[in-house]
Design an enzyme around this catalytic site. Structure first.
Site, PDB file in Angstrom:
ATOM      1  N   GLU A   9      14.029  38.800 -17.028  1.00  0.00           N
ATOM      2  CA  GLU A   9      13.008  39.645 -16.422  1.00  0.00           C
ATOM      3  C   GLU A   9      13.129  39.562 -14.905  1.00  0.00           C
ATOM      4  O   GLU A   9      13.304  38.481 -14.340  1.00  0.00           O
ATOM      5  CB  GLU A   9      11.603  39.201 -16.829  1.00  0.00           C
ATOM      6  CG  GLU A   9      10.495  40.037 -16.176  1.00  0.00           C
ATOM      7  CD  GLU A   9       9.103  39.539 -16.502  1.00  0.00           C
ATOM      8  OE1 GLU A   9       8.692  39.752 -17.660  1.00  0.00           O
ATOM      9  OE2 GLU A   9       8.455  38.945 -15.623  1.00  0.00           O
ATOM     10  N   TYR A  41       6.018  45.927 -13.906  1.00  0.00           N
ATOM     11  CA  TYR A  41       5.254  47.099 -13.480  1.00  0.00           C
ATOM     12  C   TYR A  41       3.905  46.596 -12.998  1.00  0.00           C
ATOM     13  O   TYR A  41       3.382  45.603 -13.501  1.00  0.00           O
ATOM     14  CB  TYR A  41       5.093  48.016 -14.696  1.00  0.00           C
ATOM     15  CG  TYR A  41       4.399  49.335 -14.481  1.00  0.00           C
ATOM     16  CD1 TYR A  41       5.144  50.468 -14.173  1.00  0.00           C
ATOM     17  CD2 TYR A  41       3.022  49.475 -14.637  1.00  0.00           C
ATOM     18  CE1 TYR A  41       4.535  51.702 -14.023  1.00  0.00           C
ATOM     19  CE2 TYR A  41       2.409  50.706 -14.475  1.00  0.00           C
ATOM     20  CZ  TYR A  41       3.173  51.808 -14.170  1.00  0.00           C
ATOM     21  OH  TYR A  41       2.557  53.030 -14.017  1.00  0.00           O
ATOM     22  N   ASP A 102      -2.862  42.910 -16.366  1.00  0.00           N
ATOM     23  CA  ASP A 102      -3.930  42.088 -15.792  1.00  0.00           C
ATOM     24  C   ASP A 102      -5.005  42.967 -15.175  1.00  0.00           C
ATOM     25  O   ASP A 102      -4.737  44.069 -14.688  1.00  0.00           O
ATOM     26  CB  ASP A 102      -3.364  41.151 -14.717  1.00  0.00           C
ATOM     27  CG  ASP A 102      -2.355  40.164 -15.283  1.00  0.00           C
ATOM     28  OD1 ASP A 102      -2.517  39.773 -16.449  1.00  0.00           O
ATOM     29  OD2 ASP A 102      -1.412  39.803 -14.554  1.00  0.00           O
ATOM     30  N   HIS A 141      -3.810  34.677 -27.330  1.00  0.00           N
ATOM     31  CA  HIS A 141      -4.283  35.404 -26.149  1.00  0.00           C
ATOM     32  C   HIS A 141      -5.556  34.737 -25.649  1.00  0.00           C
ATOM     33  O   HIS A 141      -6.404  34.316 -26.453  1.00  0.00           O
ATOM     34  CB  HIS A 141      -4.558  36.865 -26.508  1.00  0.00           C
ATOM     35  CG  HIS A 141      -4.793  37.737 -25.328  1.00  0.00           C
ATOM     36  ND1 HIS A 141      -5.988  37.752 -24.645  1.00  0.00           N
ATOM     37  CD2 HIS A 141      -3.981  38.621 -24.691  1.00  0.00           C
ATOM     38  CE1 HIS A 141      -5.912  38.616 -23.641  1.00  0.00           C
ATOM     39  NE2 HIS A 141      -4.708  39.152 -23.641  1.00  0.00           N
TER      40      HIS A 141
END
Length: 281
Positions: A9, A41, A102, A141
């Site tokens: 990444e 992104y 986020d 999560h």
């Protein structure tokens, strides 16, 4: 014999940095021959999708490596999503990583794609043949009540069209147990383990707090001993990440996704340690 995937990444340079700095990063990563490189992104601004598409195109056209473009859901309208997908088509990406993204305290969500699964469904309807990646959390999560609840939500994301999963960072021995739960729930797509090397004590604290990820005692000892000695911590972090990866590969994982943080020298050092584990038969 099973050969695991290996992917990387990268993220677009900061707006205050020259765009060309991404070439320094990609030049440093090219020899690692990853199966693909994903490009992050931001919060949904047009500049974010333009930068992501441009770098993805560079990866594909100039380096001959498959590129996966991130797309975050919360701040997108349907028109934004369509524009991003058109850019990604032009960039010839091999897939899109659909994320919720986020929260930005300075912006209100668009209210169109509340969850990543909503964006996955939207992309699948408009691009039936596109490979769609999704995120998963080995330690659940942060907003899920239990890991079982989170795995159920993950199954919904896969049912909506996600065909490949990449995990959030983790530093403890959580991934294999999570993988077992995912398979038991009927999730049969490839699941890569996300590895983020430890190079800075403050960034590790920040990221683990953000992701509600545990810091095991052996990592805590490293941070306590070398937290004020970045050079030594970096060396220890390279060893730690290499050991994580070798253990995961020994247990037969589908693949490893290395979060490079645009530090090719660290990534190359790790690759020198583990690269032979990913050699194609």
């Amino acid at each position: 014999m099973h050969t695991p995937m290996f992917s990387l990444e990268v993220f677009p340079p900061k707006r205050t940095s020259p765009v060309g700095t991404i070439y320094d990063t990609l030049d440093g990563l090219n020899d690692m021959k990853p199966d693909f490189i994903s490009v992050t992104y931001g919060t949904g601004k047009s500049a974010d999708r333009t930068a992501t598409a441009r770098i993805a195109h560079t990866i594909r056209s100039e380096y001959g490596i498959d590129a996966v473009a991130h797309l975050t859901a919360q701040y997108l309208t349907a028109r934004d999503a369509d524009e991003a997908l058109a850019m990604f088509d032009e960039a010839k990406v091999s897939g899109v990583l659909a994320l919720r993204g986020d929260r930005n305290s300075e912006r209100e969500p668009a209210g169109v794609f509340t969850h990543a699964s909503d964006l996955v469904c939207y992309i699948r309807e408009r691009r039936p043949n596109l490979k769609i990646y999704g995120a998963c959390y080995p330690e659940k999560h942060p907003q899920a009540a239990t890991l079982d609840e989170d795995v159920a939500n993950l199954k919904a994301k896969v049912d909506a069209g996600a065909s490949h999963l990449i995990s959030q960072l983790f530093y403890d021995d959580d991934f294999i147990a999570f993988l077992g739960k995912a398979r038991a729930a009927g999730i049969d797509v490839p699941i890569e383990a996300g590895i983020m090397p430890v190079t800075n004590a403050k960034s590790v604290r920040r990221m683990t707090n953000m992701c509600s990820s545990r810091v095991p005692r052996k990592l805590e000892r490293m941070l306590e001993k070398w937290g004020d000695d970045p050079r030594t911590l970096r060396e220890a972090g390279i060893i730690y990440a290499s050991e994580q990866i070798s253990d995961l590969v020994a247990q037969g994982v589908d693949g490893v996704h290395l979060y490079t943080m645009n530090h090719p020298s660290v990534s190359r050092r790790i690759w020198q340690n583990v690269g032979n584990l990913f050699e194609k038969a």
